[in-house]
Scaffold this active site. Structure first.
Site, mmCIF file in Angstrom:
data_model
loop_
_atom_site.group_PDB
_atom_site.id
_atom_site.type_symbol
_atom_site.label_atom_id
_atom_site.label_comp_id
_atom_site.label_asym_id
_atom_site.label_seq_id
_atom_site.Cartn_x
_atom_site.Cartn_y
_atom_site.Cartn_z
ATOM 1 N N ASN A 213 -4.014 7.609 8.817
ATOM 2 C CA ASN A 213 -5.174 7.007 9.477
ATOM 3 C C ASN A 213 -5.409 7.706 10.802
ATOM 4 O O ASN A 213 -4.692 8.631 11.156
ATOM 5 C CB ASN A 213 -4.964 5.494 9.648
ATOM 6 N N LYS A 292 3.252 19.816 -6.284
ATOM 7 C CA LYS A 292 1.843 19.697 -5.887
ATOM 8 C C LYS A 292 0.981 19.292 -7.093
ATOM 9 O O LYS A 292 1.107 19.891 -8.170
ATOM 10 C CB LYS A 292 1.386 21.045 -5.341
ATOM 11 N N ASP A 310 5.558 -5.206 5.502
ATOM 12 C CA ASP A 310 4.857 -5.536 6.748
ATOM 13 C C ASP A 310 5.952 -5.615 7.819
ATOM 14 O O ASP A 310 6.733 -6.563 7.864
ATOM 15 C CB ASP A 310 4.105 -6.871 6.616
HETATM 16 N N1 CTP Z 1 1.833 -4.048 10.853
HETATM 17 C C1 CTP Z 1 3.137 -3.818 10.461
HETATM 18 N N2 CTP Z 1 3.396 -3.375 9.201
HETATM 19 C C2 CTP Z 1 2.417 -3.187 8.315
HETATM 20 C C3 CTP Z 1 1.076 -3.423 8.689
HETATM 21 C C4 CTP Z 1 0.817 -3.861 9.973
HETATM 22 O O1 CTP Z 1 4.036 -3.989 11.272
HETATM 23 N N3 CTP Z 1 2.700 -2.769 7.088
HETATM 24 C C5 CTP Z 1 1.585 -4.552 12.211
HETATM 25 C C6 CTP Z 1 0.820 -3.606 13.107
HETATM 26 O O2 CTP Z 1 1.704 -2.746 13.814
HETATM 27 C C7 CTP Z 1 0.103 -4.563 14.022
HETATM 28 C C8 CTP Z 1 -0.153 -5.775 13.150
HETATM 29 O O3 CTP Z 1 0.775 -5.688 12.074
HETATM 30 O O4 CTP Z 1 0.930 -5.004 15.082
HETATM 31 C C9 CTP Z 1 -1.554 -5.854 12.594
HETATM 32 O O5 CTP Z 1 -1.854 -4.643 11.921
HETATM 33 P P1 CTP Z 1 -3.200 -4.496 11.096
HETATM 34 O O6 CTP Z 1 -3.208 -3.181 10.390
HETATM 35 O O7 CTP Z 1 -4.355 -4.824 12.001
HETATM 36 O O8 CTP Z 1 -3.035 -5.714 10.091
HETATM 37 P P2 CTP Z 1 -2.772 -5.833 8.565
HETATM 38 O O9 CTP Z 1 -1.770 -6.898 8.379
HETATM 39 O O10 CTP Z 1 -2.456 -4.503 7.981
HETATM 40 O O11 CTP Z 1 -4.154 -6.374 8.039
HETATM 41 P P3 CTP Z 1 -5.517 -5.620 7.637
HETATM 42 O O12 CTP Z 1 -5.156 -4.159 7.439
HETATM 43 O O13 CTP Z 1 -5.935 -6.294 6.392
HETATM 44 O O14 CTP Z 1 -6.448 -5.839 8.790
#
Ligand code: CTP
Length: 406
Positions: A213, A292, A310
């Protein structure tokens, strides 16, 4: 003697290496002694070519350590004793050769050996010709050292002894002293461990491709710097980015969400603060191809994705749950709604949300944050990321200590 200096009684081991700026080391020792610091000096052979050990002995009031092969010196204060004695090790001036030795773990002279044998925080004040300083070899050595938490003080820019102009001068003794004084003031996060995740994660599709990203890591790195400035013991766990870790911060580099998860779980502890600023990939290719993936005649190609852990939720539910959990949320729509939802669902103490989209958030030098906690909300208006980071760290510190007193 300066009354009530923060450096009073501090055991500082000063390494002097072979740069013309070595003559300033005598003034530095004298000034440190004025502040009540206990200073011992070790010199490289090069250092002794620019200033005599007798001068350094006279100003420090102690025998100077020169060589770890000298039986007399080893009997006085051997390299291991010196390594244990030091509360801080400061190398000023630090030459390109000295930085290279430290970066690669050489132990072929007293200074490099003591640094390897000591657990004391290491600070270096580089001094060299500007071309030597900007050379890729030196810069890569510095990067390695910074990643390991070595703190760089200077160099400064200006006229050089070699007649050239540019970056590479030893930081002025006044500024070096100011830096040491600030560092020795107990900060509001003194002794508190802060673990920060930063940057994107890369999820391998095959050996040459990955899913990623747009996160640049700038916000997480700024938070690590601000926490270190507040006196915290900072571990930065970073995905792949193009920026250098701040000075004095221990940096662990990872690629994937799974690696970040494992590194984080090893670092957290119940008294720590956790700041999840990384833009972790939610999904990874279910099976990364070993070779690849080749193009075919078909119009489409599907990738099967699998959910990543997460990380922040796992941290919040861990036995070792940190005392303070701070999350981030990057949102394109309905920011307050999603931020509050994440605060609840991920069991966080605080969430800092920012609007992302064209020209906002990722990769930018500025940021604006909406901070939510259980019963409150606060806005940090658009400012450079380091300024925003300092404000957020101040806020987190207040809440951390308020929790303590409940
Ligand atoms: N985060 C994490 N591990 C993941 C995804 C997210 O620790 N696999 C943490 C990020 O570092 C941030 C928080 O969760 O502190 C929110 O991240 P975000 O990407 O906004 O949330 P998601 O839970 O991924 O939700 P969405 O992508 O649906 O907005």
């Amino acid at each position: 003697m300066i009354e009530k200096s923060a450096l009073q009684g501090k055991r500082i081991l000063l390494g002097v290496t072979g740069s013309i700026a070595a003559y300033k080391a005598a003034d530095l020792v004298r000034r440190l002694k004025d502040h009540g610091a206990d200073v011992r000096v070790m010199m490289s052979h090069g250092g002794t070519q620019f200033i005599t050990p007798l001068t350094m002995q006279t100003v420090s009031g102690h025998q100077v350590s020169l060589n770890f092969f000298d039986a007399d010196e080893e009997a006085a204060m051997g390299h291991i004793k010196l390594a244990r004695w030091a509360e801080w090790i400061l190398i000023a001036p630090a030459t390109a050769d000295c930085l290279a030795k430290l970066a690669h773990g050489l132990a072929d002279d007293l200074i490099s050996t003591v640094c390897l044998a000591s657990e004391a925080p290491l600070m270096v004040a580089p001094a060299m010709n500007n071309k030597m300083w900007s050379h890729q070899a030196t810069q890569q050595n510095c990067q390695l050292l910074r990643q390991r938490g070595v703190e760089f003080i200077g160099p400064e820019s200006g006229d050089q002894a070699c007649g050239e102009q540019g970056e590479g001068r030893l930081i002025a003794v006044d500024n070096l002293l100011k830096h040491l004084l600030t560092k020795s003031q107990p900060g509001p996060l003194n002794g508190i461990k802060v673990v920060v995740t930063a940057g994107p994660t890369h999820e391998a599709i095959d050996p040459v491709r990955f899913i990623a990203n747009r996160s640049s890591g700038k916000m997480g790195y700024a938070l690590a710097q601000a926490a270190a400035e507040a006196g915290a013991d900072v571990t930065l766990i970073s995905g792949p980015v193009a920026i250098h870790p701040p000075s004095g911060v221990h940096c662990i580099q990872v690629e994937s969400a799974q690696q970040m998860y494992e590194a984080v779980m090893q670092q957290i502890s119940p008294s720590s603060v956790f700041i999840g600023c990384a833009a972790v990939a939610d999904y990874r290719p279910a099976q990364a191809a070993q070779s690849k993936i080749k193009k075919t005649d078909k119009d489409d190609l599907s990738l099967q994705l699998q959910l990543n852990p997460d990380i922040i939720t796992a941290v919040a539910n861990a036995k070792q749950r940190p005392a303070m959990m701070v999350g981030f949320a990057a949102e394109t729509d309905n920011l307050p709604y999603y931020a509050k939802q994440k605060l609840q669902q991920k069991r966080l103490d605080v969430i800092a949300a920012n609007q992302v989209g064209e020209g906002l958030g990722f990769g930018q030098d500025n940021n604006a944050l909406e901070i939510f906690w259980q019963n409150g909300h606060k806005s940090l208006t658009n400012a450079p990321k380091l300024e925003i980071a300092r404000e957020l760290i101040t806020f987190i510190t207040e809440r951390y200590h308020a929790k303590d007193s409940i």
